[in-house]
Design a protein around this motif. Structure first.
Motif, short mmCIF file in Angstrom:
data_model
loop_
_atom_site.label_atom_id
_atom_site.label_comp_id
_atom_site.label_asym_id
_atom_site.label_seq_id
_atom_site.Cartn_x
_atom_site.Cartn_y
_atom_site.Cartn_z
N THR A 87 -26.51 -43.96 102.03
CA THR A 87 -25.71 -42.83 101.12
C THR A 87 -26.85 -42.06 100.72
OG1 THR A 87 -24.06 -44.49 100.82
CG2 THR A 87 -24.17 -42.58 99.56
N ALA A 88 -27.86 -42.46 100.32
CA ALA A 88 -28.85 -41.65 99.63
C ALA A 88 -29.58 -40.71 100.77
CB ALA A 88 -30.26 -42.52 99.13
N ALA A 89 -29.68 -41.22 101.92
CA ALA A 89 -30.02 -40.35 103.25
C ALA A 89 -28.88 -39.14 103.42
CB ALA A 89 -30.32 -41.12 104.29
N ARG A 90 -27.74 -39.59 103.64
CA ARG A 90 -26.66 -38.51 103.55
C ARG A 90 -26.83 -37.41 102.86
NH1 ARG A 90 -23.53 -42.98 105.20
NH2 ARG A 90 -22.67 -42.98 103.25
N ILE A 91 -27.06 -37.90 101.35
CA ILE A 91 -27.06 -36.92 100.24
C ILE A 91 -28.00 -36.07 100.45
CG2 ILE A 91 -27.20 -36.82 97.84
CD1 ILE A 91 -25.61 -39.41 97.74
N ALA A 92 -29.27 -36.63 100.72
CA ALA A 92 -30.51 -35.86 100.96
C ALA A 92 -30.38 -34.69 101.89
CB ALA A 92 -31.75 -36.87 101.05
N ALA A 93 -29.77 -35.36 103.04
CA ALA A 93 -29.44 -34.18 104.26
C ALA A 93 -28.48 -33.31 103.90
CB ALA A 93 -28.88 -35.03 105.57
N LYS A 94 -27.39 -33.33 103.26
CA LYS A 94 -26.61 -32.41 102.73
C LYS A 94 -27.45 -31.52 101.92
CE LYS A 94 -22.09 -34.73 103.02
NZ LYS A 94 -21.06 -35.18 102.12
N ARG A 95 -28.23 -31.91 101.12
CA ARG A 95 -29.07 -31.12 100.21
C ARG A 95 -30.13 -30.15 100.67
NH1 ARG A 95 -31.77 -34.82 96.85
NH2 ARG A 95 -29.88 -35.30 96.03
N ARG A 96 -30.69 -30.81 101.85
CA ARG A 96 -31.60 -29.87 102.58
C ARG A 96 -30.78 -28.76 103.30
NH1 ARG A 96 -33.73 -34.76 103.41
NH2 ARG A 96 -32.77 -35.16 105.34
N GLN A 97 -29.74 -29.16 103.96
CA GLN A 97 -28.88 -28.14 104.54
C GLN A 97 -28.32 -27.19 103.60
OE1 GLN A 97 -25.21 -30.02 106.29
NE2 GLN A 97 -24.98 -28.56 107.79
N SER A 98 -27.92 -27.36 102.49
CA SER A 98 -27.54 -26.08 101.45
C SER A 98 -28.56 -25.73 101.19
CB SER A 98 -26.38 -27.00 100.53
OG SER A 98 -27.28 -27.85 99.47
N ALA A 99 -29.87 -26.16 101.12
CA ALA A 99 -31.12 -25.30 100.50
C ALA A 99 -31.26 -24.29 101.54
CB ALA A 99 -32.12 -26.36 100.48
N THR A 100 -31.24 -24.56 102.89
CA THR A 100 -31.62 -23.61 104.02
C THR A 100 -30.39 -22.64 104.20
OG1 THR A 100 -30.85 -25.14 105.60
CG2 THR A 100 -33.11 -25.40 105.03
N ALA A 101 -29.43 -22.81 103.75
CA ALA A 101 -28.12 -21.89 104.10
C ALA A 101 -28.41 -20.60 103.35
CB ALA A 101 -27.01 -22.70 103.74
#
Length: 101
Positions: A87-101
């Motif tokens: 779950t922590a890995a999914r949250i971190a991936a979403k956070r990185r994705q939204s930071a690059t958008a």
């Protein structure tokens, strides 16, 4: 805090007993190794390398439940820790994705 036990005799076939607040079922009257590898909230945070508030969020989002509580401290088994890690890995991936958008 790692919770470790010793060998305990089961009292009778098919009897359920509590060990460290965790119920165990004895299929045969013999000695069982009741060694548990449980992790506290702080140990999980250290393992994940996350601050406490992010670890708490990951635990809440993962739906992982503690196996038991000792003096108010929640103790999680390895399956729950892996669920929290994913779950922590999914949250971190979403956070990185939204930071690059």
């Amino acid at each position: 805090m790692e919770v470790r036990g010793t060998l305990l005799p089961c009292l009778a076939d098919g009897e359920t007993f509590l060990y460290g607040g965790v119920p165990f079922y004895s299929g045969r009257a013999q000695e069982y190794d009741m060694t548990l590898d449980l992790k506290t909230f702080g140990q999980i945070a250290d393992d994940l390398g996350l601050p406490p508030h992010q670890t708490k969020y990951a635990i809440d989002k993962s739906g992982a439940r503690p196996v038991t509580r000792v003096a108010g401290t929640r103790l999680f088994d390895q399956a729950a820790v892996e669920q929290i890690r994913a779950t922590a890995a999914r949250i971190a991936a979403k956070r990185r994705q939204s930071a690059t958008a």
